[in-house]
Structure formats: C-alpha cells, structure tokens
Design a protein around this motif. Sequence first.
Motif, PDB file in Angstrom:
ATOM      1  N   LEU A  93       0.844  -1.179   0.000  1.00 22.59           N
ATOM      2  CA  LEU A  93       0.000   0.000   0.000  1.00 22.59           C
ATOM      3  C   LEU A  93       0.887   1.238   0.000  1.00 22.59           C
ATOM      4  CD1 LEU A  93      -3.076   0.514   0.175  1.00 22.59           C
ATOM      5  CD2 LEU A  93      -2.796   0.676   2.640  1.00 22.59           C
ATOM      6  N   PRO A  94       0.687   2.150  -0.949  1.00 21.27           N
ATOM      7  CA  PRO A  94       1.544   3.346  -0.969  1.00 21.27           C
ATOM      8  C   PRO A  94       1.256   4.240   0.231  1.00 21.27           C
ATOM      9  CG  PRO A  94      -0.195   3.531  -2.602  1.00 21.27           C
ATOM     10  CD  PRO A  94      -0.294   2.143  -2.016  1.00 21.27           C
ATOM     11  N   GLU A  95       2.256   4.981   0.614  1.00 20.33           N
ATOM     12  CA  GLU A  95       2.105   5.910   1.733  1.00 20.33           C
ATOM     13  C   GLU A  95       1.163   7.048   1.338  1.00 20.33           C
ATOM     14  OE1 GLU A  95       4.804   8.981   4.429  1.00 20.33           O
ATOM     15  OE2 GLU A  95       5.764   7.737   2.915  1.00 20.33           O
ATOM     16  N   THR A  96       0.246   7.373   2.217  1.00 22.43           N
ATOM     17  CA  THR A  96      -0.623   8.534   2.023  1.00 22.43           C
ATOM     18  C   THR A  96       0.096   9.748   2.578  1.00 22.43           C
ATOM     19  OG1 THR A  96      -2.640   7.203   2.179  1.00 22.43           O
ATOM     20  CG2 THR A  96      -2.853   9.559   2.648  1.00 22.43           C
ATOM     21  N   ASP A  97       0.143  10.798   1.807  1.00 21.25           N
ATOM     22  CA  ASP A  97       0.770  12.039   2.237  1.00 21.25           C
ATOM     23  C   ASP A  97      -0.212  12.804   3.123  1.00 21.25           C
ATOM     24  OD1 ASP A  97       1.517  14.980   2.079  1.00 21.25           O
ATOM     25  OD2 ASP A  97       3.146  14.111   0.904  1.00 21.25           O
ATOM     26  N   TRP A  98       0.283  13.418   4.171  1.00 21.70           N
ATOM     27  CA  TRP A  98      -0.574  14.182   5.074  1.00 21.70           C
ATOM     28  C   TRP A  98      -1.336  15.279   4.332  1.00 21.70           C
ATOM     29  CZ3 TRP A  98      -2.069  13.408  10.008  1.00 21.70           C
ATOM     30  CH2 TRP A  98      -1.399  12.412  10.718  1.00 21.70           C
ATOM     31  N   LEU A  99      -0.719  15.865   3.315  1.00 23.48           N
ATOM     32  CA  LEU A  99      -1.396  16.925   2.570  1.00 23.48           C
ATOM     33  C   LEU A  99      -2.603  16.408   1.794  1.00 23.48           C
ATOM     34  CD1 LEU A  99       1.598  19.085   1.312  1.00 23.48           C
ATOM     35  CD2 LEU A  99       0.037  19.545   3.217  1.00 23.48           C
ATOM     36  N   ASP A 100      -2.664  15.083   1.549  1.00 28.79           N
ATOM     37  CA  ASP A 100      -3.836  14.494   0.900  1.00 28.79           C
ATOM     38  C   ASP A 100      -5.080  14.620   1.771  1.00 28.79           C
ATOM     39  OD1 ASP A 100      -2.216  13.733  -1.216  1.00 28.79           O
ATOM     40  OD2 ASP A 100      -2.025  11.654  -0.550  1.00 28.79           O
ATOM     41  N   LEU A 101      -4.900  14.878   3.068  1.00 29.31           N
ATOM     42  CA  LEU A 101      -6.018  15.010   4.003  1.00 29.31           C
ATOM     43  C   LEU A 101      -6.520  16.446   4.103  1.00 29.31           C
ATOM     44  CD1 LEU A 101      -4.680  12.802   6.944  1.00 29.31           C
ATOM     45  CD2 LEU A 101      -5.982  12.093   4.931  1.00 29.31           C
ATOM     46  N   MET A 102      -5.841  17.341   3.404  1.00 33.03           N
ATOM     47  CA  MET A 102      -6.151  18.764   3.512  1.00 33.03           C
ATOM     48  C   MET A 102      -6.622  19.287   2.149  1.00 33.03           C
ATOM     49  SD  MET A 102      -3.466  21.727   4.679  1.00 33.03           S
ATOM     50  CE  MET A 102      -3.548  21.424   6.435  1.00 33.03           C
ATOM     51  N   PRO A 103      -7.766  19.958   2.102  1.00 34.12           N
ATOM     52  CA  PRO A 103      -8.213  20.530   0.825  1.00 34.12           C
ATOM     53  C   PRO A 103      -7.184  21.514   0.264  1.00 34.12           C
ATOM     54  CG  PRO A 103      -9.937  20.696   2.494  1.00 34.12           C
ATOM     55  CD  PRO A 103      -8.690  20.241   3.190  1.00 34.12           C
ATOM     56  N   LYS A 104      -7.171  21.669  -1.035  1.00 33.62           N
ATOM     57  CA  LYS A 104      -6.211  22.569  -1.696  1.00 33.62           C
ATOM     58  C   LYS A 104      -6.313  23.992  -1.158  1.00 33.62           C
ATOM     59  CE  LYS A 104      -4.470  19.602  -4.652  1.00 33.62           C
ATOM     60  NZ  LYS A 104      -3.329  18.870  -4.177  1.00 33.62           N
ATOM     61  N   SER A 105      -7.525  24.445  -0.828  1.00 36.52           N
ATOM     62  CA  SER A 105      -7.685  25.806  -0.305  1.00 36.52           C
ATOM     63  C   SER A 105      -6.934  25.979   1.019  1.00 36.52           C
ATOM     64  CB  SER A 105      -9.166  26.151  -0.123  1.00 36.52           C
ATOM     65  OG  SER A 105      -9.781  25.246   0.786  1.00 36.52           O
ATOM     66  N   ASP A 106      -6.945  24.945   1.856  1.00 33.56           N
ATOM     67  CA  ASP A 106      -6.203  25.008   3.123  1.00 33.56           C
ATOM     68  C   ASP A 106      -4.700  24.952   2.869  1.00 33.56           C
ATOM     69  OD1 ASP A 106      -8.571  25.159   4.490  1.00 33.56           O
ATOM     70  OD2 ASP A 106      -8.269  23.332   5.670  1.00 33.56           O
ATOM     71  N   GLN A 107      -4.281  24.149   1.898  1.00 35.78           N
ATOM     72  CA  GLN A 107      -2.852  24.080   1.571  1.00 35.78           C
ATOM     73  C   GLN A 107      -2.352  25.448   1.130  1.00 35.78           C
ATOM     74  OE1 GLN A 107      -1.746  20.840  -1.080  1.00 35.78           O
ATOM     75  NE2 GLN A 107      -3.328  19.537  -0.189  1.00 35.78           N
ATOM     76  N   MET A 108      -3.130  26.141   0.290  1.00 32.78           N
ATOM     77  CA  MET A 108      -2.729  27.466  -0.178  1.00 32.78           C
ATOM     78  C   MET A 108      -2.708  28.460   0.981  1.00 32.78           C
ATOM     79  SD  MET A 108      -4.518  27.508  -4.000  1.00 32.78           S
ATOM     80  CE  MET A 108      -5.397  28.947  -3.610  1.00 32.78           C
ATOM     81  N   ALA A 109      -3.678  28.366   1.881  1.00 31.84           N
ATOM     82  CA  ALA A 109      -3.719  29.272   3.032  1.00 31.84           C
ATOM     83  C   ALA A 109      -2.510  29.056   3.938  1.00 31.84           C
ATOM     84  CB  ALA A 109      -5.017  29.076   3.810  1.00 31.84           C
ATOM     85  N   LEU A 110      -2.097  27.812   4.123  1.00 32.65           N
ATOM     86  CA  LEU A 110      -0.909  27.530   4.945  1.00 32.65           C
ATOM     87  C   LEU A 110       0.345  28.109   4.321  1.00 32.65           C
ATOM     88  CD1 LEU A 110      -1.174  23.882   6.326  1.00 32.65           C
ATOM     89  CD2 LEU A 110      -1.168  26.016   7.612  1.00 32.65           C
ATOM     90  N   GLU A 111       0.446  28.011   2.992  1.00 31.03           N
ATOM     91  CA  GLU A 111       1.621  28.553   2.299  1.00 31.03           C
ATOM     92  C   GLU A 111       1.720  30.069   2.456  1.00 31.03           C
ATOM     93  OE1 GLU A 111       1.319  27.232  -1.753  1.00 31.03           O
ATOM     94  OE2 GLU A 111       1.616  25.129  -1.205  1.00 31.03           O
ATOM     95  N   GLN A 112       0.591  30.744   2.595  1.00 34.60           N
ATOM     96  CA  GLN A 112       0.563  32.203   2.701  1.00 34.60           C
ATOM     97  C   GLN A 112       0.541  32.696   4.148  1.00 34.60           C
ATOM     98  OE1 GLN A 112      -2.845  33.314   0.378  1.00 34.60           O
ATOM     99  NE2 GLN A 112      -2.028  32.372  -1.474  1.00 34.60           N
ATOM    100  N   MET A 113       0.568  31.777   5.093  1.00 32.86           N
ATOM    101  CA  MET A 113       0.456  32.142   6.500  1.00 32.86           C
ATOM    102  C   MET A 113       1.745  32.799   7.005  1.00 32.86           C
ATOM    103  SD  MET A 113      -0.947  29.672   9.497  1.00 32.86           S
ATOM    104  CE  MET A 113       0.578  28.903   9.981  1.00 32.86           C
ATOM    105  N   PRO A 114       1.618  33.841   7.811  1.00 33.01           N
ATOM    106  CA  PRO A 114       2.818  34.456   8.395  1.00 33.01           C
ATOM    107  C   PRO A 114       3.465  33.515   9.406  1.00 33.01           C
ATOM    108  CG  PRO A 114       0.841  35.399   9.350  1.00 33.01           C
ATOM    109  CD  PRO A 114       0.396  34.469   8.248  1.00 33.01           C
ATOM    110  N   GLU A 115       4.702  33.811   9.762  1.00 37.37           N
ATOM    111  CA  GLU A 115       5.398  32.994  10.749  1.00 37.37           C
ATOM    112  C   GLU A 115       4.666  33.063  12.083  1.00 37.37           C
ATOM    113  OE1 GLU A 115       9.825  32.769  12.667  1.00 37.37           O
ATOM    114  OE2 GLU A 115       9.617  33.362  10.585  1.00 37.37           O
ATOM    115  N   ILE A 116       4.632  31.932  12.767  1.00 32.97           N
ATOM    116  CA  ILE A 116       3.899  31.846  14.033  1.00 32.97           C
ATOM    117  C   ILE A 116       4.830  32.173  15.190  1.00 32.97           C
ATOM    118  CG2 ILE A 116       2.747  30.244  15.604  1.00 32.97           C
ATOM    119  CD1 ILE A 116       1.601  28.881  13.148  1.00 32.97           C
ATOM    120  N   ASP A 117       4.313  32.967  16.126  1.00 32.03           N
ATOM    121  CA  ASP A 117       5.056  33.321  17.330  1.00 32.03           C
ATOM    122  C   ASP A 117       5.018  32.148  18.299  1.00 32.03           C
ATOM    123  OD1 ASP A 117       6.242  34.550  19.487  1.00 32.03           O
ATOM    124  OD2 ASP A 117       4.499  35.780  19.979  1.00 32.03           O
TER     125      ASP A 117
END
Length: 178
Positions: free
Chosen positions: A21-45
């Motif tokens: 069974l191939p490994e499922t990537d964690w990003l496969d569990l996240m909709p594309k809209s959330d992936q894009m939002a994470l990429e644009q997120m500022p650094e967390i304090d």
Amino acid sequence: MRRLVMTFLLLGASLVHAADLPETDWLDLMPKSDQMALEQMPEIDHDSPEAQGTFTDKGGLKQSKGLPAVMYSTKTVASMNGKHIRLGGYPVPLESDAKGRSTLFFLVPYPGACIHVPPPPPNQLVLVRYPKGLKLDDIYTPLWVTGTLKVEKVSNDLADAAYALDAGQVRVVKEEDL
C-alpha cells in the motif's frame, strides 16, 4: 485442509497488499484551499506558556486563540472517506489497555506535536483506534498505521481531529522502510 490453505493464501495476500500500500501524504487530508492558506500564513510566534515549559492540565495540545483560520480547519477531503490507507506519523497516546499498550492515540505529522506550539490543524490530526494495542516507549518513534480512514470530527480535552482511522496494523517505522 483445502479451507485452511485458502485462508492462508488469502491472509498472505492481504498482508502483502498492506505492505504494498503506498504511503498517504498528510497533505492528501487537507483541501487545496487550506494548503494554499498555509503557504501564505505568516510565521507563528512561539512565545507561549507551552514554549516556556508550562502546560495546561490537559497537556497543552489544544489550539491557542488568535491563529489564522486555517490552523483551526476541520475541512476534509471527501474522497478520503472510507479509503484504506497507510499513513506515517507520530503518536500522542490517549488510552491504554491493562498491559500498557496504546489502543487509542492521535497520529500527528511531525514529532512532538503534543508539545510544540501550535499543534497541527484538526485536518492534520487523525484519531487512531487500535484495539490490539501497541507498546509505545517514546512519542518520538515514527509509526506506520494501516487501516480505513473515516471523515469523523473528534473533540476531546486534548485536541480536535477531523479524521479517525480504524487501524488493522500499527508498527514502528524501520530504517529499511526509508
């Protein structure tokens, strides 16, 4: 005898299937809209009570207030519901059996998610049910978990998850797996 041979062959085939069974990537569990939002997120304090070594009485995994909305996202990927997967991650133990084996735990995508700030979004936390139990000596030990994934919102005092997985197999990742 024939039934025994057939059972053995079917069991062997299912074990091979799980290993293949191939490994499922964690990003496969996240909709594309959330992936894009994470990429644009500022650094967390990371200046928080948890970062300074103090924790809530529940362990410190719950999200603190004021993070970008994507860090609280319970949005899921519908096509993942009911899918048989193999997911690698790290355990956050929740319940153990009488022999001390973990039977219920969160699987998280990176080590120490139970003590880092902030924890992963709910759609990056998977509640794993494993009645056979697994002896966990260290939460920094990576695991392979194979089973059927369900879109299921789970909330407890420690964390919120958007998925649950009924595990058929849980094992420690070995060097030859990498």
